[in-house]
Scaffold this motif. Sequence first.
Motif, PDB file in Angstrom:
ATOM      1  N   PRO A   1       0.815  -1.230   0.000  1.00  0.00           N
ATOM      2  CA  PRO A   1       0.000   0.000   0.000  1.00  0.00           C
ATOM      3  C   PRO A   1       0.845   1.276   0.000  1.00  0.00           C
ATOM      4  O   PRO A   1       0.429   2.293  -0.574  1.00  0.00           O
ATOM      5  N   ILE A   2       2.026   1.225   0.635  1.00  0.00           N
ATOM      6  CA  ILE A   2       2.898   2.405   0.632  1.00  0.00           C
ATOM      7  C   ILE A   2       3.351   2.723  -0.793  1.00  0.00           C
ATOM      8  O   ILE A   2       3.322   3.884  -1.236  1.00  0.00           O
ATOM      9  N   LEU A   3       3.753   1.708  -1.534  1.00  0.00           N
ATOM     10  CA  LEU A   3       4.209   1.914  -2.908  1.00  0.00           C
ATOM     11  C   LEU A   3       3.065   2.396  -3.802  1.00  0.00           C
ATOM     12  O   LEU A   3       3.262   3.255  -4.672  1.00  0.00           O
ATOM     13  N   LYS A   4       1.867   1.846  -3.590  1.00  0.00           N
ATOM     14  CA  LYS A   4       0.715   2.307  -4.381  1.00  0.00           C
ATOM     15  C   LYS A   4       0.388   3.764  -4.065  1.00  0.00           C
ATOM     16  O   LYS A   4       0.039   4.543  -4.959  1.00  0.00           O
ATOM     17  N   LEU A   5       0.524   4.129  -2.777  1.00  0.00           N
ATOM     18  CA  LEU A   5       0.286   5.516  -2.378  1.00  0.00           C
ATOM     19  C   LEU A   5       1.273   6.467  -3.045  1.00  0.00           C
ATOM     20  O   LEU A   5       0.941   7.612  -3.364  1.00  0.00           O
ATOM     21  N   LEU A   6       2.511   5.971  -3.280  1.00  0.00           N
ATOM     22  CA  LEU A   6       3.544   6.785  -3.928  1.00  0.00           C
ATOM     23  C   LEU A   6       3.426   6.782  -5.446  1.00  0.00           C
ATOM     24  O   LEU A   6       4.248   7.388  -6.135  1.00  0.00           O
ATOM     25  N   GLY A   7       2.410   6.080  -5.975  1.00  0.00           N
ATOM     26  CA  GLY A   7       2.155   6.141  -7.403  1.00  0.00           C
ATOM     27  C   GLY A   7       2.698   5.001  -8.232  1.00  0.00           C
ATOM     28  O   GLY A   7       2.632   5.046  -9.469  1.00  0.00           O
ATOM     29  N   GLN A   8       3.211   3.943  -7.583  1.00  0.00           N
ATOM     30  CA  GLN A   8       3.711   2.803  -8.345  1.00  0.00           C
ATOM     31  C   GLN A   8       2.546   2.009  -8.951  1.00  0.00           C
ATOM     32  O   GLN A   8       1.443   1.969  -8.395  1.00  0.00           O
ATOM     33  N   GLN A   9       2.806   1.365 -10.084  1.00  0.00           N
ATOM     34  CA  GLN A   9       1.790   0.523 -10.705  1.00  0.00           C
ATOM     35  C   GLN A   9       1.456  -0.656  -9.790  1.00  0.00           C
ATOM     36  O   GLN A   9       2.311  -1.137  -9.039  1.00  0.00           O
ATOM     37  N   ASP A  10       0.210  -1.134  -9.873  1.00  0.00           N
ATOM     38  CA  ASP A  10      -0.259  -2.183  -8.972  1.00  0.00           C
ATOM     39  C   ASP A  10       0.566  -3.457  -9.080  1.00  0.00           C
ATOM     40  O   ASP A  10       0.888  -4.082  -8.063  1.00  0.00           O
ATOM     41  N   ASP A  11       0.894  -3.870 -10.319  1.00  0.00           N
ATOM     42  CA  ASP A  11       1.626  -5.133 -10.453  1.00  0.00           C
ATOM     43  C   ASP A  11       3.020  -5.049  -9.858  1.00  0.00           C
ATOM     44  O   ASP A  11       3.508  -5.988  -9.227  1.00  0.00           O
ATOM     45  N   ILE A  12       3.680  -3.880 -10.003  1.00  0.00           N
ATOM     46  CA  ILE A  12       5.007  -3.685  -9.405  1.00  0.00           C
ATOM     47  C   ILE A  12       4.891  -3.629  -7.886  1.00  0.00           C
ATOM     48  O   ILE A  12       5.668  -4.249  -7.154  1.00  0.00           O
ATOM     49  N   ALA A  13       3.912  -2.882  -7.390  1.00  0.00           N
ATOM     50  CA  ALA A  13       3.745  -2.726  -5.945  1.00  0.00           C
ATOM     51  C   ALA A  13       3.420  -4.061  -5.275  1.00  0.00           C
ATOM     52  O   ALA A  13       3.934  -4.370  -4.195  1.00  0.00           O
TER      53      ALA A  13
END
Length: 397
Positions: free
Chosen positions: A48-60
């Motif tokens: 969720p932290i990576l998604k919050l920072l704008g990373q793509q879902d599959d990468i996060a």
Amino acid sequence: MGSALETLCGQAFGAGQVYMLGVYMQRSWIILSITCIVLLPIYIFATPILKLLGQQDDIANLAGEFTLLLIPQLFSLAINFPTQKFLQAQSKVKVLAWTGLVTLVVHIGLLWLLIYAFGWGTTGAAIAFDISSWGAAVAQVFYVVGWCKDGWHGLSWAAFKDIWAFVRLSLASAVMLCLEVWYMMSIIILAGHLDNAVIAVGSLSICMNINGYELMLFVGINAGISVRVANELGFRHPRAAKYAVYVAVFQSFLIGIFFMVLILATRNYFEIIFTSSKDMQQAVANLAYLLGFTMVLNSVQPVISGVAVGGGWQALVAYINLGCYYIFGLPLGYFLGYVMELGVKGLWGGMIAGTALQTLILCFVLYKTNWNKEVEQTTDRMRKWGGQDANTQENNI
């Protein structure tokens, strides 16, 4: 945070308080283990932290799964780093080198077995990293317990004494080093928002890799001068400490000049190792002059940081890093890169200016240092934290 131990163990060894090295190491084990627990939420909630920072879902999602598997490796660092500093302070570096070599060989074997033979992919990579990291940590502890009888006298309740003062030094060490590492890494993030970001980030990444190869040499010199300065201050040899600093800085500067000349001479060729793209190769060649100058700065700066660790100046250097890097260098890089539209060259040029300012200030600090006063401060520190051998033995578990 583990570099705080580099200061105390080095100075204690020089002062003849070898019996305290084991106590300091245990104190660092406790502090770093608690720090690992504090860091756990970042590992657990990485996705969720990576998604919050704008990373793509599959990468996060993949990164989050991988990070969860690396939690055991995180806790190995709490044992690994302090044990390394314990051994370095006594110049017992051969065992570290051999342990590192064996760990590397075992790690490569595990990667092949788990990733390719078992087909576990990134899960296998994480498990291999966990195993090899804990293998290195256990091997070092085994050596300390079995062959370092002067510095290791068993587990001791004295490890909990003056722990807050130790925490402050550990935090100052962490701030000093993190500000340095994050500073150069932030240029990649800024470059990602430029026009033609793929070329910008790719060319910078290649240059940062080349700079990282050179930097590893000076990380070794950093550890060496740190131990030497700490030992000489503990020995009450101010002139020897001063002489060692000047020799290390001058030697590193000459090595940096050599690497700068090498980069400039091969600026149209070395990038072929990393990419076959002509556009990328040209972009890297255009950055070669900045890379060469950075390599000179990064030859001196890590050595001075090692002196700071050996002398216990972490808090001072942390303030200098904050001002030079984040108040001066980073805004200047942003201004040149975005406002003046100089792109990657502007970003990097501004950040080099911050590093240059920091290096000049630290050189001035070295020039004005009263090494006799540093010896007195070391003596006071050892008197405060050293105690008596007999008292330490009585506190053993």
